[in-house]
Design an enzyme around this catalytic site. Sequence first.
Site, PDB file in Angstrom:
ATOM      1  N   ASP A  91     -10.305   4.020   6.116  1.00  0.00           N
ATOM      2  CA  ASP A  91      -9.341   5.283   5.713  1.00  0.00           C
ATOM      3  C   ASP A  91      -9.311   4.892   3.979  1.00  0.00           C
ATOM      4  O   ASP A  91      -9.627   3.935   3.549  1.00  0.00           O
ATOM      5  CB  ASP A  91      -7.780   4.827   6.221  1.00  0.00           C
ATOM      6  N   ASP A 106      -4.310   1.665   6.500  1.00  0.00           N
ATOM      7  CA  ASP A 106      -3.116   0.968   6.110  1.00  0.00           C
ATOM      8  C   ASP A 106      -1.819   1.644   6.606  1.00  0.00           C
ATOM      9  O   ASP A 106      -0.902   1.119   6.504  1.00  0.00           O
ATOM     10  CB  ASP A 106      -3.477   0.653   4.391  1.00  0.00           C
ATOM     11  N   THR A 154      -6.827   6.203   1.479  1.00  0.00           N
ATOM     12  CA  THR A 154      -5.758   5.946   0.661  1.00  0.00           C
ATOM     13  C   THR A 154      -4.971   4.578   0.927  1.00  0.00           C
ATOM     14  O   THR A 154      -4.707   4.440   2.340  1.00  0.00           O
ATOM     15  CB  THR A 154      -4.675   6.994   1.132  1.00  0.00           C
TER      16      THR A 154
END
Length: 627
Positions: free
Chosen positions: A318, A519, A320
Amino acid sequence: MTPVIHALERFLEWGGVKKDVTCLVLSGVALLVSIFDLLPQLPFDAAWAAVLLCGVPIILEAIIGLVTAFDIKADVLVSIALIASLLIGEDFAAGEVAFIMQLGALLEDLTVAKARAGIEKLVHLTPQTARRLRDGGEEVIPAEQVAVDDVLRVLPGETVPVDGVILTGHTSINQAVMTGESLPVDKGPGDEVSSGTVNQFGAFEMRAAKVGEDSSIQRMIRLVQSADAGKARIVGLADRWATWIVVAALTAAALTGLLTRDPIRAVTILVVFCPCALVLATPTAIMAAIGNATKHSFLVREGDALERLASVSQVTFDKTGTLTFGAPQVTAVESLLPDVSRQDLYGWTAGAELRSEHPLGRAIVQGWRTETGEAPPEAEDFRMLPGRGVSATVRGHLVIAGNRELLAERNIPWELLSQAAAPALEQGCTVIYVAVDGCPAGFLALADTLRPDAAQTIRNVQAAGVTPVLLTGDHEKAARHIAGELGISAFQAECLPEDKLAWIDRSQQTGKLVCMVGDGINDAPALKRAHVGIAMGGVGSDIAVDAADIALVNDDIRELPHLLALSRRMMRTIKVNLTFSMTLNFLAIALAITGILDPVVGALVHNAGSVLVIINSSLLLKWRKRA
């Protein structure tokens, strides 16, 4: 029969790990008393304590497995060896075998993660109430009572209760829950909003479109549940081979007993055939590798996670909060007016944004303070224009900062600004256009910035023979720019949680096992479905951590290549342990058949094999791949 089995299962589960540790300690003391004859006045062999505390549970487990599902595991052979040893009076051999087997079982139990509460935390994120507009008034109702086409009002700071479409009002929505986007998204009439997302500022009215089980947050919960169900646990190697081991041991013991007419030899074969070292080979290596991973800030939450990690061929990231810091930062400031310097433009814009509630405005103010160490200049006549920007008077100048629509509304030509900002837009930046005293003055570009160690980490992952892939909720340009900066050739943009899940499914169906690194809450289904899920524990959400097999406590992704190498080293150690233990077992069997080994010596020999397996595994504790 069923009530009896249930009663036995409850008895075995009673006390948990504390009971198991206590029984092992007492059994170990009893075996020392027995082998050194420390209490000669005892009317029985002290090894009987180990037989009762460690051996009886093994026999009961074997009986339950045979009766309920005719499931032949390693404990069946151990039970036979225990009983045979006791029948011929070899009490110490029986107690010692029971002790070693229970020690291996305890090590396996300690590598299994505790029950996770990720789904429950997702449920807690589900909005509980909604403000419904009816008959000219407002009423607060439970969110589950919202019906399709109901008109709802959402105030600043509130969570959107259901999926729907904005009717009136402008705002900025934090969609990180659903898409993982680092920057809030401005919304106005006609735009869609999803349940579970957060209204940053500005009240708006919306029409409900998808409610109850059809809402986005409920779909997320179902995705997490289905992803978790699709991941089966790896069965221990000793148990996979248990049927053949039992058959081979019984056959060898029976033939030896018939041909030599010596029951001692037959029992010795059963004792040395016990797969103690085989049972210890995997959990001891896993425990040592977990200890190593812990020193490098990885919290391994699933016992077999490292075993699975060794077989992955792709790592999906991922963007971000994983490869980037997850917060907007000013990356460029450009003035187009000769009499307005870059510093003036930056300072005046920061002053205009000083009272702004918008995350981009706060980022501009923070950027100015970080760069200059000073507070922004004070502003007068501040106005917040939801969905557009801000206006204020700073040091005698009327400053307007916002999007193109705001400049167009004020009849300020924005075309030149748009052309100048084109390179920043191409890189996926968010651009704030600035006008001073009615003239287009320049722009500020904001973006989520890369972690300084991200590029080197990607190169090290590639050097380990694993392919990095970028899956992000950001738009195409931002994803392409970040992928290019990192040297990642495979990426997919604008991913919703189900898109990430579908990508992982497609990849794993073709035999390419995936490790997912993420996250956010939106990553939870993918973290569960992937062969291995690694969550950023420092900045990541609790739900992502709960969904993952491994959590990176300090968010230092530089250690990820070490973890990949460690998992493969662990598997090599396990294979060495297994080869050694099986070789030793067959050698001991040959010696037992010829009568060279008796049950006690045989038990000590294969116990020595178990000790060597543990020592070899312990070398993983301080292992680090050489540069």
